[in-house]
Design an enzyme around this catalytic site. Sequence first.
Site, PDB file in Angstrom:
ATOM      1  N   HIS A   1       0.872  -1.178   0.000  1.00  0.00           N
ATOM      2  CA  HIS A   1       0.000   0.000   0.000  1.00  0.00           C
ATOM      3  C   HIS A   1       0.911   1.231   0.000  1.00  0.00           C
ATOM      4  CE1 HIS A   1      -2.699   3.047   1.766  1.00  0.00           C
ATOM      5  NE2 HIS A   1      -3.711   2.274   1.451  1.00  0.00           N
TER       6      HIS A   1
ATOM      7  N   ASP B   1       3.507  -4.034   7.944  1.00  0.00           N
ATOM      8  CA  ASP B   1       2.245  -3.310   7.823  1.00  0.00           C
ATOM      9  C   ASP B   1       1.103  -4.316   8.018  1.00  0.00           C
ATOM     10  OD1 ASP B   1      -0.113  -2.168   6.964  1.00  0.00           O
ATOM     11  OD2 ASP B   1       0.679  -1.412   5.059  1.00  0.00           O
TER      12      ASP B   1
ATOM     13  N   GLN C   1      -4.199  -4.922   7.090  1.00  0.00           N
ATOM     14  CA  GLN C   1      -5.204  -5.871   6.580  1.00  0.00           C
ATOM     15  C   GLN C   1      -5.125  -7.213   7.307  1.00  0.00           C
ATOM     16  OE1 GLN C   1      -7.622  -5.056   4.625  1.00  0.00           O
ATOM     17  NE2 GLN C   1      -6.891  -3.087   3.874  1.00  0.00           N
TER      18      GLN C   1
ATOM     19  N   LYS D   1     -10.424  -0.307  10.556  1.00  0.00           N
ATOM     20  CA  LYS D   1     -10.675  -1.480   9.701  1.00  0.00           C
ATOM     21  C   LYS D   1     -11.066  -2.693  10.530  1.00  0.00           C
ATOM     22  CE  LYS D   1      -7.143  -0.032   6.351  1.00  0.00           C
ATOM     23  NZ  LYS D   1      -7.909   0.443   5.203  1.00  0.00           N
TER      24      LYS D   1
ATOM     25  N   CYS E   1      -4.724   2.349  -3.780  1.00  0.00           N
ATOM     26  CA  CYS E   1      -3.505   2.904  -3.170  1.00  0.00           C
ATOM     27  C   CYS E   1      -2.337   1.946  -3.320  1.00  0.00           C
ATOM     28  CB  CYS E   1      -3.700   3.260  -1.703  1.00  0.00           C
ATOM     29  SG  CYS E   1      -4.922   4.540  -1.430  1.00  0.00           S
TER      30      CYS E   1
HETATM   31  N1  7TS Z   1      -1.647  -0.413   4.657  1.00  0.00           N
HETATM   32  C1  7TS Z   1      -2.569  -1.223   4.126  1.00  0.00           C
HETATM   33  C2  7TS Z   1      -2.205  -2.637   3.760  1.00  0.00           C
HETATM   34  C3  7TS Z   1      -3.875  -0.748   3.924  1.00  0.00           C
HETATM   35  O1  7TS Z   1      -4.792  -1.563   3.409  1.00  0.00           O
HETATM   36  C4  7TS Z   1      -4.188   0.594   4.277  1.00  0.00           C
HETATM   37  C5  7TS Z   1      -5.530   1.180   4.003  1.00  0.00           C
HETATM   38  C6  7TS Z   1      -3.191   1.369   4.865  1.00  0.00           C
HETATM   39  C7  7TS Z   1      -1.923   0.835   5.022  1.00  0.00           C
HETATM   40  C8  7TS Z   1      -3.457   2.749   5.329  1.00  0.00           C
HETATM   41  O2  7TS Z   1      -4.324   2.726   6.423  1.00  0.00           O
HETATM   42  P1  7TS Z   1      -4.924   4.074   7.012  1.00  0.00           P
HETATM   43  O3  7TS Z   1      -5.921   3.611   8.018  1.00  0.00           O
HETATM   44  O4  7TS Z   1      -3.780   4.816   7.633  1.00  0.00           O
HETATM   45  O5  7TS Z   1      -5.515   4.813   5.861  1.00  0.00           O
HETATM   46  N2  7TS Z   1      -6.209   0.574   2.945  1.00  0.00           N
HETATM   47  C9  7TS Z   1      -7.296   1.031   2.292  1.00  0.00           C
HETATM   48  C10 7TS Z   1      -7.875   0.325   1.233  1.00  0.00           C
HETATM   49  O6  7TS Z   1      -7.492  -0.764   0.839  1.00  0.00           O
HETATM   50  N3  7TS Z   1      -8.915   1.035   0.764  1.00  0.00           N
HETATM   51  O7  7TS Z   1      -9.038   2.153   1.470  1.00  0.00           O
HETATM   52  C11 7TS Z   1      -8.017   2.167   2.422  1.00  0.00           C
END
Ligand code: 7TS
Length: 400
Positions: free
Chosen positions: A116, A193, A196, A219, A358
Amino acid sequence: MIVDRADFPLLANHPELHYLDSAATSQKPRAVLDALLDYYRCDNANPHRGAYTLSARATERYHDARARVARFIGVRDMDRVIFTRGTTESLNLVATAWGYANVTAGDEIVITGMEHHANFVPWQQLARSVGAKLRICGLTADGRIDLDQFQALVGPNTNVAAFGHVSNALGTINPIAELSAIARRVGALVVCDGAQAAPHLPLDIDHLDVDFYAFSGHKMLGPMGCGVLVGKREILEQMPPYQTGGDMIEYVADERSTWNVLPHKFEAGTPNVGDAVGLAAACEYLDGIGMAKVREHERTLTASASERLSAIPGVRVYGPPAADRSGVVSFTVDGIHPHDLATILDEGQVCVRAGHHCAQPLMRRLDIPATARASFYIYNTEADVDALIRGVERAREVFG
Ligand code: 7TS
């Protein structure tokens, strides 16, 4: 169904909705919304500062929230659980605070082609600033990290290896024990990371050989605005702070300052107590179900959706077999742009994400501009898969 849909006010308010975008953000159970409201109604004050009882209570709620989250993720030393705004901030914290103090010209940072942007751009920026080299590991045809290439890329100059536990765009569950073992051989910092993974897999971070693990509360049924960075105690103690200001200091002299103990050293300013309390309630809710059961439920839905989608002419599902994926199904339909597909699915009240998720470096490697992505969670059922299939068939009719 392993939870009652009525437990989720948004889903109860939209009975016809098929919410298949939990990889972007999850819906929230009543228990989390109640915990948030309860904190603000009964215990809200600025913690750590006031000498009065209410402030002490806010401090205690914040402390208890950290303890609850630490227990959920299998971390015994709760002071190494740092609350942040989310995965993005957690990873920027590591790349900035640890990175600028430890990475210099000629060093190498190894990441993968499926990250990501939150686990890509901070390392790219660090590398560009200090003159380090960013090395990006390739993928196999079925959307896994190419372990041979990873092994070949990690060498004597590597001082950081950063990889996702689960891909947000493909759902691939990565072999993080093998990846970290390769990185350990050269003494590299290991950053994972877990955005997910934490919502979907049983997690025991004390038994993972990683230096940093990042995830987002929103999430995993928690509120937006609160996430976590878990770090190794000795590394957190040695590295400089990320942001400076209130709460994170021990003593401020005119010329210089000293830093507070963990976790406060990395939590400058008024903390987000309410959302941390909400995240703790989310952990309680998930533990009540059991993460093994969460994983099993998602595996069943993912396998079914993948199989049924693949049976439709012109549909291509990306990534490894469903058994090696979390609750993500990324797919394309010949002759229909994923954005058009998502629009038609929306007419049937099916919420999916379409785009690069992303993960533009991944899309380049797959040689596609975008996919449609359905992602599952505890409140989804086979009826949601039925609606998804109906929508894709309808899109094929519309586009001839
Ligand atoms: N890393 C991964 C693997 C992610 O899926 C996401 C967000 C992030 C980092 C960033 O997380 P945040 O909470 O700081 O934004 N992923 C997604 C997605 O897949 N669709 O919208 C956000």
